[in-house]
Scaffold this motif. Structure first.
Motif, PDB file in Angstrom:
ATOM      1  N   GLY A   8       0.799  -1.222   0.000  1.00  0.00           N
ATOM      2  CA  GLY A   8       0.000   0.000   0.000  1.00  0.00           C
ATOM      3  C   GLY A   8       0.824   1.260   0.000  1.00  0.00           C
ATOM      4  N   ALA A   9       2.065   1.189  -0.553  1.00  0.00           N
ATOM      5  CA  ALA A   9       2.929   2.376  -0.688  1.00  0.00           C
ATOM      6  C   ALA A   9       3.181   3.071   0.646  1.00  0.00           C
ATOM      7  N   PHE A  10       3.185   2.308   1.734  1.00  0.00           N
ATOM      8  CA  PHE A  10       3.413   2.842   3.076  1.00  0.00           C
ATOM      9  C   PHE A  10       2.343   3.852   3.497  1.00  0.00           C
ATOM     10  N   SER A  11       1.239   3.920   2.757  1.00  0.00           N
ATOM     11  CA  SER A  11       0.222   4.931   3.057  1.00  0.00           C
ATOM     12  C   SER A  11      -1.177   4.351   3.186  1.00  0.00           C
ATOM     13  N   GLU A  12      -1.396   3.091   2.813  1.00  0.00           N
ATOM     14  CA  GLU A  12      -2.696   2.474   2.978  1.00  0.00           C
ATOM     15  C   GLU A  12      -2.527   0.969   3.177  1.00  0.00           C
ATOM     16  N   GLY A  13      -3.635   0.321   3.532  1.00  0.00           N
ATOM     17  CA  GLY A  13      -3.610  -1.113   3.771  1.00  0.00           C
ATOM     18  C   GLY A  13      -3.948  -1.453   5.208  1.00  0.00           C
ATOM     19  N   HIS A  14      -4.237  -2.736   5.440  1.00  0.00           N
ATOM     20  CA  HIS A  14      -4.630  -3.221   6.760  1.00  0.00           C
ATOM     21  C   HIS A  14      -4.436  -4.737   6.762  1.00  0.00           C
ATOM     22  N   PRO A  15      -4.002  -5.325   7.887  1.00  0.00           N
ATOM     23  CA  PRO A  15      -3.789  -6.777   7.886  1.00  0.00           C
ATOM     24  C   PRO A  15      -5.042  -7.584   7.576  1.00  0.00           C
ATOM     25  N   ASP A  16      -6.233  -7.048   7.889  1.00  0.00           N
ATOM     26  CA  ASP A  16      -7.462  -7.790   7.602  1.00  0.00           C
ATOM     27  C   ASP A  16      -7.636  -8.069   6.113  1.00  0.00           C
ATOM     28  N   PHE A  17      -7.026  -7.256   5.255  1.00  0.00           N
ATOM     29  CA  PHE A  17      -7.195  -7.427   3.818  1.00  0.00           C
ATOM     30  C   PHE A  17      -6.262  -8.486   3.230  1.00  0.00           C
ATOM     31  N   VAL A  18      -5.325  -8.998   4.005  1.00  0.00           N
ATOM     32  CA  VAL A  18      -4.394 -10.010   3.475  1.00  0.00           C
ATOM     33  C   VAL A  18      -4.461 -11.321   4.237  1.00  0.00           C
ATOM     34  N   ASP A  19      -5.430 -11.458   5.146  1.00  0.00           N
ATOM     35  CA  ASP A  19      -5.577 -12.718   5.879  1.00  0.00           C
ATOM     36  C   ASP A  19      -5.746 -13.907   4.938  1.00  0.00           C
ATOM     37  N   PHE A  20      -6.461 -13.698   3.829  1.00  0.00           N
ATOM     38  CA  PHE A  20      -6.775 -14.807   2.923  1.00  0.00           C
ATOM     39  C   PHE A  20      -5.534 -15.470   2.351  1.00  0.00           C
ATOM     40  N   THR A  21      -4.400 -14.749   2.325  1.00  0.00           N
ATOM     41  CA  THR A  21      -3.184 -15.325   1.738  1.00  0.00           C
ATOM     42  C   THR A  21      -2.634 -16.466   2.575  1.00  0.00           C
ATOM     43  N   GLY A  22      -3.121 -16.625   3.789  1.00  0.00           N
ATOM     44  CA  GLY A  22      -2.603 -17.697   4.643  1.00  0.00           C
ATOM     45  C   GLY A  22      -3.296 -19.030   4.490  1.00  0.00           C
ATOM     46  N   GLU A  23      -4.324 -19.115   3.640  1.00  0.00           N
ATOM     47  CA  GLU A  23      -5.136 -20.331   3.582  1.00  0.00           C
ATOM     48  C   GLU A  23      -4.324 -21.577   3.238  1.00  0.00           C
ATOM     49  N   LYS A  24      -3.549 -21.534   2.166  1.00  0.00           N
ATOM     50  CA  LYS A  24      -2.775 -22.703   1.757  1.00  0.00           C
ATOM     51  C   LYS A  24      -1.695 -23.044   2.778  1.00  0.00           C
ATOM     52  N   LEU A  25      -1.112 -22.026   3.406  1.00  0.00           N
ATOM     53  CA  LEU A  25      -0.084 -22.266   4.415  1.00  0.00           C
ATOM     54  C   LEU A  25      -0.678 -22.968   5.635  1.00  0.00           C
ATOM     55  N   LEU A  26      -1.851 -22.532   6.058  1.00  0.00           N
ATOM     56  CA  LEU A  26      -2.514 -23.172   7.188  1.00  0.00           C
ATOM     57  C   LEU A  26      -2.817 -24.638   6.895  1.00  0.00           C
ATOM     58  N   GLN A  27      -3.190 -24.926   5.668  1.00  0.00           N
ATOM     59  CA  GLN A  27      -3.459 -26.309   5.283  1.00  0.00           C
ATOM     60  C   GLN A  27      -2.209 -27.173   5.378  1.00  0.00           C
ATOM     61  N   GLN A  28      -1.043 -26.538   5.280  1.00  0.00           N
ATOM     62  CA  GLN A  28       0.221 -27.265   5.371  1.00  0.00           C
ATOM     63  C   GLN A  28       0.809 -27.244   6.779  1.00  0.00           C
TER      64      GLN A  28
END
Length: 209
Positions: free
Chosen positions: A92-112
């Motif tokens: 987010g260019a150090f100016s926007e974003g939030h961890p709630d918006f990237v939680d979904f990226t952990g799905e495959k890792l959690l499965q492993q």
């Protein structure tokens, strides 16, 4: 060993609301971007909320005084024996974003069997590398938090996209930042950095770096 029940971790799940994106540059000036961020954020948030339905988690853990210094921790059903922890920082260019918006990226890792953490940091007007110092404090907090829960061996992989990748890269090669935050020695075992900026010599002296 301290156990945290699924009931305790899920008690606030249904009251969670999507973080505001009204001030995000990608929303106020969408013509400047190739990616459709306006539709991305609500879709990503929805996928993250669905992930919370399926996995034991701790949402919104604060590791500092600023509201942006927070993390979400997702526990796999069958943890890996080597205690791998994957920590992801949003872009987010150090100016926007939030961890709630990237939680979904952990799905495959959690499965492993990987424990997945999405971590936030202070945004502009806070400047890089102060945001990297935030994450170093977050990692130290996380390590103490997991230890208190009885998690033994821990191997950390730092990751992120864009601004998050820049933060991960700096922390991975900067033992002075790690030591200043009282992170355990040799805590970073690997990095996966995606589309970051690693040369901060912009022509514009008013840049936020």
């Amino acid at each position: 060993r301290q156990l945290i029940t699924s009931k305790t971790l899920r008690k606030n799940m249904h009251t969670t609301t999507q973080p505001s994106t009204a001030a995000f540059r990608s929303f106020t000036s969408p013509q400047e971007f190739d990616a459709d961020w306006i539709s991305f954020y609500p879709r990503a948030w929805g996928r993250g909320q669905a992930l919370r339905q399926r996995h034991r988690h701790e949402a919104g853990l604060l590791y500092g005084e600023a509201p942006a210094m927070r993390m979400n921790v997702f526990h796999p059903e069958k943890p890996r024996a080597d205690g791998t922890v994957f920590v992801y920082m949003h872009g987010g260019a150090f100016s926007e974003g939030h961890p709630d918006f990237v939680d979904f990226t952990g799905e495959k890792l959690l499965q492993q069997g990987v424990l997945f953490v999405s971590m936030g940091y202070r945004l502009a007007p806070t400047r890089f590398p102060d945001s990297a110092q935030d994450v170093a404090k977050g990692l130290a907090f996380l390590d103490r938090h997991l230890s208190a829960q009885g998690m033994g061996l821990r191997r950390y992989c730092l990751s992120g996209h864009s601004a998050g990748a820049s933060i991960a890269a700096l922390l991975g090669v900067s033992p002075d930042l790690q030591e200043a935050a009282q992170m355990p020695a040799r805590v970073v075992d690997a990095m996966v950095i995606v589309s970051g900026i690693y040369d901060f010599n912009p022509p514009d002296p008013s840049s936020g770096f």
